[in-house]
Scaffold this motif. Structure first.
Motif, mmCIF file in Angstrom:
data_model
loop_
_atom_site.group_PDB
_atom_site.id
_atom_site.type_symbol
_atom_site.label_atom_id
_atom_site.label_comp_id
_atom_site.label_asym_id
_atom_site.label_seq_id
_atom_site.Cartn_x
_atom_site.Cartn_y
_atom_site.Cartn_z
ATOM 1 N N GLU A 1 0.852 -1.179 0.000
ATOM 2 C CA GLU A 1 0.000 0.000 0.000
ATOM 3 C C GLU A 1 0.891 1.232 0.000
ATOM 4 O O GLU A 1 1.800 1.344 0.834
ATOM 5 C CB GLU A 1 -0.904 0.006 1.236
ATOM 6 N N THR A 2 0.651 2.134 -0.943
ATOM 7 C CA THR A 2 1.395 3.386 -0.997
ATOM 8 C C THR A 2 0.401 4.540 -0.948
ATOM 9 O O THR A 2 -0.662 4.475 -1.563
ATOM 10 C CB THR A 2 2.239 3.491 -2.284
ATOM 11 N N VAL A 3 0.746 5.591 -0.204
ATOM 12 C CA VAL A 3 -0.113 6.776 -0.138
ATOM 13 C C VAL A 3 0.544 7.959 -0.847
ATOM 14 O O VAL A 3 -0.048 9.012 -0.983
ATOM 15 C CB VAL A 3 -0.480 7.149 1.320
ATOM 16 N N GLU A 4 1.781 7.762 -1.264
ATOM 17 C CA GLU A 4 2.499 8.732 -2.078
ATOM 18 C C GLU A 4 3.321 7.918 -3.074
ATOM 19 O O GLU A 4 3.485 6.720 -2.899
ATOM 20 C CB GLU A 4 3.407 9.613 -1.220
ATOM 21 N N THR A 5 3.836 8.557 -4.112
ATOM 22 C CA THR A 5 4.615 7.828 -5.103
ATOM 23 C C THR A 5 5.840 7.204 -4.451
ATOM 24 O O THR A 5 6.569 7.866 -3.720
ATOM 25 C CB THR A 5 5.028 8.755 -6.256
ATOM 26 N N LEU A 6 6.043 5.925 -4.705
ATOM 27 C CA LEU A 6 7.149 5.161 -4.129
ATOM 28 C C LEU A 6 8.154 4.851 -5.232
ATOM 29 O O LEU A 6 7.791 4.272 -6.256
ATOM 30 C CB LEU A 6 6.609 3.851 -3.541
ATOM 31 N N ASP A 7 9.407 5.271 -5.048
ATOM 32 C CA ASP A 7 10.491 4.875 -5.944
ATOM 33 C C ASP A 7 11.141 3.632 -5.350
ATOM 34 O O ASP A 7 11.421 3.599 -4.146
ATOM 35 C CB ASP A 7 11.550 5.991 -6.040
ATOM 36 N N TYR A 8 11.416 2.638 -6.201
ATOM 37 C CA TYR A 8 11.995 1.403 -5.678
ATOM 38 C C TYR A 8 12.993 0.809 -6.664
ATOM 39 O O TYR A 8 13.008 1.120 -7.846
ATOM 40 C CB TYR A 8 10.904 0.372 -5.369
ATOM 41 N N VAL A 9 13.828 -0.088 -6.105
ATOM 42 C CA VAL A 9 14.703 -0.950 -6.900
ATOM 43 C C VAL A 9 14.389 -2.376 -6.454
ATOM 44 O O VAL A 9 14.355 -2.668 -5.253
ATOM 45 C CB VAL A 9 16.201 -0.639 -6.654
ATOM 46 N N CYS A 10 14.153 -3.251 -7.414
ATOM 47 C CA CYS A 10 13.877 -4.649 -7.106
ATOM 48 C C CYS A 10 15.027 -5.495 -7.657
ATOM 49 O O CYS A 10 15.342 -5.430 -8.844
ATOM 50 C CB CYS A 10 12.566 -5.076 -7.741
ATOM 51 N N SER A 11 15.637 -6.285 -6.774
ATOM 52 C CA SER A 11 16.707 -7.209 -7.172
ATOM 53 C C SER A 11 16.115 -8.613 -7.211
ATOM 54 O O SER A 11 15.356 -8.995 -6.321
ATOM 55 C CB SER A 11 17.848 -7.168 -6.155
ATOM 56 N N PHE A 12 16.484 -9.374 -8.226
ATOM 57 C CA PHE A 12 15.927 -10.712 -8.421
ATOM 58 C C PHE A 12 16.954 -11.791 -8.117
ATOM 59 O O PHE A 12 18.139 -11.614 -8.383
ATOM 60 C CB PHE A 12 15.443 -10.877 -9.861
ATOM 61 N N GLY A 13 16.453 -12.936 -7.596
ATOM 62 C CA GLY A 13 17.322 -14.082 -7.404
ATOM 63 C C GLY A 13 17.971 -14.156 -6.053
ATOM 64 O O GLY A 13 17.819 -13.345 -5.201
#
Length: 104
Positions: free
Chosen positions: A92-104
């Motif tokens: 759940e986000t109430v403001e814009t969320l910047d993210y980095v997703c790492s896989f594996g």
């Protein structure tokens, strides 16, 4: 926390999920590893995972509930959380969320 990734390839076509509520781009490192960099606009979403993931919050605040858990946990800039493979999580986000997703 590093503010940029150097010497990577960027896939030009964006990944658009949930009718545009989540938009990301895949980046590929010289060693072949991959990450996605994106934003989640204010919403409540459920993501399914194939491979294990580590989500790093770059800016914004979110609440996350991992599969099988009852409680929501809050994460903000500089925090990260892990999701096992073949699982899911609610975010759940109430403001814009910047993210980095790492896989594996």
């Amino acid at each position: 926390m590093s503010t940029q990734f150097d010497q990577v390839s960027v896939v030009k076509k964006s990944n658009v999920y949930f009718d545009g509520k989540c938009v990301s781009h895949n980046i590929i490192f010289a060693d072949g590893s991959k990450k996605s960099v994106g934003v989640i606009f204010p919403s409540t979403l459920k993501f399914n995972t194939g491979a294990p993931e580590i989500m790093e919050v770059v800016s914004g605040v979110c609440k996350v509930r991992l599969a099988g858990e009852q409680e929501w946990k809050t994460y903000s800039a500089g925090d990260q959380f892990s999701i096992v493979g073949d699982s899911s999580f609610d975010i759940e986000t109430v403001e814009t969320l910047d993210y980095v997703c790492s896989f594996g």
